[in-house]
Design an enzyme around this catalytic site. Structure first.
Site, PDB file in Angstrom:
ATOM      1  CG  ASP A 110       2.109   0.111  -5.146  1.00  0.00           C
ATOM      2  OD1 ASP A 110       2.805  -0.712  -4.533  1.00  0.00           O
ATOM      3  OD2 ASP A 110       2.168   1.330  -4.920  1.00  0.00           O
ATOM      4  CE  LYS A 132       5.236  -0.337  -7.360  1.00  0.00           C
ATOM      5  NZ  LYS A 132       5.105  -1.372  -6.306  1.00  0.00           N
TER       6      LYS A 132
HETATM    7  N1  LIG Z   1      -0.622  -4.252  -2.428  1.00  0.00           N
HETATM    8  C1  LIG Z   1       0.455  -5.007  -2.459  1.00  0.00           C
HETATM    9  O1  LIG Z   1       0.396  -6.190  -2.795  1.00  0.00           O
HETATM   10  C2  LIG Z   1       1.764  -4.460  -2.035  1.00  0.00           C
HETATM   11  C3  LIG Z   1       1.897  -3.179  -1.543  1.00  0.00           C
HETATM   12  N2  LIG Z   1       3.104  -2.762  -1.068  1.00  0.00           N
HETATM   13  C4  LIG Z   1       3.277  -1.433  -0.504  1.00  0.00           C
HETATM   14  O2  LIG Z   1       2.444  -1.308   0.647  1.00  0.00           O
HETATM   15  C5  LIG Z   1       2.051   0.063   0.816  1.00  0.00           C
HETATM   16  C6  LIG Z   1       0.548   0.144   0.899  1.00  0.00           C
HETATM   17  O3  LIG Z   1      -0.024  -0.339  -0.325  1.00  0.00           O
HETATM   18  P1  LIG Z   1      -1.509  -0.879  -0.428  1.00  0.00           P
HETATM   19  O4  LIG Z   1      -2.009  -1.282   0.896  1.00  0.00           O
HETATM   20  O5  LIG Z   1      -1.540  -1.827  -1.540  1.00  0.00           O
HETATM   21  O6  LIG Z   1      -2.249   0.426  -0.925  1.00  0.00           O
HETATM   22  P2  LIG Z   1      -3.743   0.891  -0.677  1.00  0.00           P
HETATM   23  O7  LIG Z   1      -4.035   1.887  -1.710  1.00  0.00           O
HETATM   24  O8  LIG Z   1      -4.640  -0.279  -0.532  1.00  0.00           O
HETATM   25  O9  LIG Z   1      -3.603   1.581   0.744  1.00  0.00           O
HETATM   26  C7  LIG Z   1      -2.684   2.600   0.988  1.00  0.00           C
HETATM   27  C8  LIG Z   1      -2.899   3.053   2.392  1.00  0.00           C
HETATM   28  O10 LIG Z   1      -1.904   3.998   2.743  1.00  0.00           O
HETATM   29  C9  LIG Z   1      -2.525   5.170   3.185  1.00  0.00           C
HETATM   30  N3  LIG Z   1      -1.707   6.292   2.772  1.00  0.00           N
HETATM   31  C10 LIG Z   1      -1.339   6.644   1.530  1.00  0.00           C
HETATM   32  N4  LIG Z   1      -0.607   7.756   1.577  1.00  0.00           N
HETATM   33  C11 LIG Z   1      -0.520   8.076   2.877  1.00  0.00           C
HETATM   34  C12 LIG Z   1       0.110   9.120   3.571  1.00  0.00           C
HETATM   35  N5  LIG Z   1       0.798  10.063   2.922  1.00  0.00           N
HETATM   36  N6  LIG Z   1       0.015   9.139   4.933  1.00  0.00           N
HETATM   37  C13 LIG Z   1      -0.667   8.174   5.597  1.00  0.00           C
HETATM   38  N7  LIG Z   1      -1.300   7.170   4.983  1.00  0.00           N
HETATM   39  C14 LIG Z   1      -1.211   7.135   3.645  1.00  0.00           C
HETATM   40  C15 LIG Z   1      -3.866   5.201   2.503  1.00  0.00           C
HETATM   41  O11 LIG Z   1      -4.797   6.002   3.225  1.00  0.00           O
HETATM   42  C16 LIG Z   1      -4.233   3.737   2.551  1.00  0.00           C
HETATM   43  O12 LIG Z   1      -4.744   3.407   3.791  1.00  0.00           O
HETATM   44  C17 LIG Z   1       2.704   0.819  -0.346  1.00  0.00           C
HETATM   45  O13 LIG Z   1       3.975   1.273   0.055  1.00  0.00           O
HETATM   46  C18 LIG Z   1       2.885  -0.272  -1.399  1.00  0.00           C
HETATM   47  O14 LIG Z   1       3.906   0.047  -2.312  1.00  0.00           O
HETATM   48  C19 LIG Z   1       4.194  -3.591  -1.038  1.00  0.00           C
HETATM   49  C20 LIG Z   1       4.113  -4.856  -1.527  1.00  0.00           C
HETATM   50  C21 LIG Z   1       2.923  -5.359  -2.149  1.00  0.00           C
HETATM   51  O1  LIG Z   2       2.317  -8.258  -7.178  1.00  0.00           O
HETATM   52  C1  LIG Z   2       3.097  -7.607  -7.840  1.00  0.00           C
HETATM   53  O2  LIG Z   2       3.460  -7.897  -8.973  1.00  0.00           O
HETATM   54  C2  LIG Z   2       3.723  -6.344  -7.316  1.00  0.00           C
HETATM   55  C3  LIG Z   2       3.502  -6.020  -5.899  1.00  0.00           C
HETATM   56  C4  LIG Z   2       4.218  -4.731  -5.632  1.00  0.00           C
HETATM   57  O3  LIG Z   2       3.963  -3.751  -6.292  1.00  0.00           O
HETATM   58  C5  LIG Z   2       5.277  -4.678  -4.662  1.00  0.00           C
HETATM   59  O4  LIG Z   2       5.821  -5.724  -4.303  1.00  0.00           O
HETATM   60  O5  LIG Z   2       5.629  -3.557  -4.233  1.00  0.00           O
END
Ligand SMILES: NC(=O)C1=CN([C@@H]2O[C@H](COP(=O)(O)OP(=O)(O)OC[C@H]3O[C@@H](n4cnc5c(N)ncnc54)[C@H](O)[C@@H]3O)[C@@H](O)[C@H]2O)C=CC1
Ligand SMILES: O=C(O)CCC(=O)C(=O)O
Length: 444
Positions: free
Chosen positions: A166, A126
């Site tokens: 992420d 990461k």
């Molecule tokens: N994008 C991906 O493929 C993956 C993401 N994740 C996890 O999913 C979660 C969301 O990631 P994404 O949707 O990709 O990010 P993103 O940047 O697209 O969205 C993040 C969201 O969380 C909200 N947020 C951030 N900090 C916050 C807080 N302190 N309180 C309330 N809302 C908050 C933001 O306003 C936004 O709506 C993270 O934990 C990330 O590690 C897990 C697996 C894969």
């Molecule tokens: O697609 C990836 O390689 C990583 C996605 C990710 O950051 C996660 O699974 O939390």
């Protein structure tokens, strides 16, 4: 003292001031106790848990860039290469002001077991930076991404370490980073996933984490005698994971009534309008107040509050430690039957324990959100064979992977007398393969 307790003490002593990493290590190692006890002599001799909790290597570097006023800004970049015993390091890059080494280590540690659960050959890593893309111009984001990649490109490669998106890192950031990698290294390779479709990205990667979350949730409900159809769902977050989780929940016949961002949340009893949400968040990069202003059925509230809304299924999709003990109590009191984590470690240890004690089905993030990284691995396969698969082909593989993950963790929990404890099941199933590979590869 038990081996697990010794190693947990060591983790805390060796990594002071990294509470999120301690939390992730506790969650994993505590639930692995029955496996460790059954193999204690071997694992102690191999120092397996000491090796597993110590990253292979970690990089921390300066990221200088010039803002639109001509001022030089300096951020800190990180990449933690945690464990590559089953494949090249794989895991996203988080761009958020809260990022520090401990957060990147917790995420990298979780990624080891998540990636193993996918059944695909990917190790755990990461990275990220304390840079905040919010409110920055495209040129400023590009300047940051180019500077970040100028350093990161020394440590990554299609067969070495393959970062992805992420929080804060979406298609725009991946594009700028890919361009800079290519310029410096001079090779055109699948060094990042989540790429645009015109330069090696995979169809369905954008949707994969949210869709995968719903595929696993549907299977978990089905195997416990429930149907997702007709259920009311609360989602937190409004980013990549939240948007596509909401979309797939609607396609599968459930109704999502909430989303949130870092300043407030929306309750929309008629069901979240996904097209409007995408317009506000993906196109305009605006606040949820704009969603509420354009949608007569929606109420906007400042602060936190999603988990106070009555729902059958809760899907935390924002960030770590966003579902606290009081939230878990409110969910239970309102009759919630299932929680599945779209985000990484969104539920605190106390809240998880309370939900499990109250018989709420609980799918941990390392299983429930594994669809994103699994589809990233499918993107790597397509890049290697210089081919692109159709949306349907990728989506159907994703669906198969998520259903398999659920059955593997369900079986692992049963094998160790922990039926229905999907936290233990996920950790055990993820750990077994990595432990076997580490031992087979000798002391390294
Ligand atoms: N994008 C991906 O493929 C993956 C993401 N994740 C996890 O999913 C979660 C969301 O990631 P994404 O949707 O990709 O990010 P993103 O940047 O697209 O969205 C993040 C969201 O969380 C909200 N947020 C951030 N900090 C916050 C807080 N302190 N309180 C309330 N809302 C908050 C933001 O306003 C936004 O709506 C993270 O934990 C990330 O590690 C897990 C697996 C894969
Ligand atoms: O697609 C990836 O390689 C990583 C996605 C990710 O950051 C996660 O699974 O939390």
């Amino acid at each position: 003292m038990s081996y697990v307790d010794e190693v947990l003490e060591r983790v805390i002593a060796k990594n002071p001031a990294e509470p999120e990493f301690h939390q992730a290590a506790k969650e994993v190692l505590n639930s692995l106790r029955p496996v460790i006890e059954a193999n204690e002599e071997l694992y102690r001799k191999e120092a397996l848990l000491e090796r597993l909790t110590e990253p292979d290597r970690q990089f921390k570097f300066r990221v200088p860039w010039v803002d639109d006023k001509g001022q030089v800004q300096v951020n800190t970049g990180y990449r933690v290469q945690f464990n590559n015993s089953i494949g090249p390091y794989k895991g996203g890059l988080r761009l958020h002001p809260s990022v520090n080494l401990g957060i990147i280590k917790f995420l990298g540690f979780e990624q080891i077991f998540k990636n193993s659960l996918t059944g695909l050959p990917i190790g755990g890593g990461k990275g990220g930076s304390d840079f905040d893309p919010k409110g920055k111009s495209d040129r400023e984001v590009m300047a940051f991404c180019q500077s970040f990649m100028t350093e990161l490109c020394k440590y990554i490669g299609a067969d070495t370490d393959v970062p992805a998106g992420d929080i804060g890192t979406g298609a725009r950031e991946i594009g700028y980073m890919f361009g800079q990698f290519k310029k410096i290294r001079g090779t055109y390779e699948g060094v990042l996933t989540g790429k645009g479709l015109s330069y090696g990205g995979s169809l369905a990667r954008t949707e994969a984490t949210g869709y995968g979350l719903l595929y696993l949730t549907e299977e978990m409900l089905k195997c416990n005698g429930h149907d997702l159809k007709g259920k009311t769902v609360c989602v937190s977050g409004s980013g990549n994971v939240a948007i596509y989780a909401t979309q797939k929940a609607h396609q599968l016949g459930a109704k999502v009534v909430t989303v949130s961002d870092s300043t407030g949340w929306v309750y929309d009893p008629e069901g979240i309008d996904v097209a409007l949400l995408k317009e506000v968040k993906e196109v305009k990069r605006a606040r949820l107040t704009e969603y509420a202003a354009a949608r007569p059925s929606a109420e906007y509230h400042e602060g936190r509050g999603v988990w106070t809304v009555k729902c059958d299924v809760a899907l935390p999709c924002a960030t770590q430690n966003e579902l606290l003990l009081d939230d878990a109590k409110a969910l239970v009191a309102n009759g919630c039957i299932a929680v599945a984590e779209g985000a990484n470690m969104p539920t605190t240890l106390e809240a998880t324990e309370y939900l499990q004690q109250n018989k709420v089905l609980f799918a941990p993030g390392k299983a429930a959100n594994a669809g994103g990284v699994a589809t990233s691995a499918l993107e790597m396969s397509q890049n290697s064979e210089r081919l692109s698969w159709t949306f349907e082909e990728v989506d159907s593989k994703l669906q198969g992977i998520m259903v398999n993950i659920f059955h593997n963790l369900d079986d692992a929990a049963k094998r160790y007398g922990k039926e229905g404890d999907y936290v233990a099941g996920a950790n055990i199933a993820g750990f077994e393969k990595v432990a076997e590979a580490m031992i087979a590869q000798g002391v390294c």
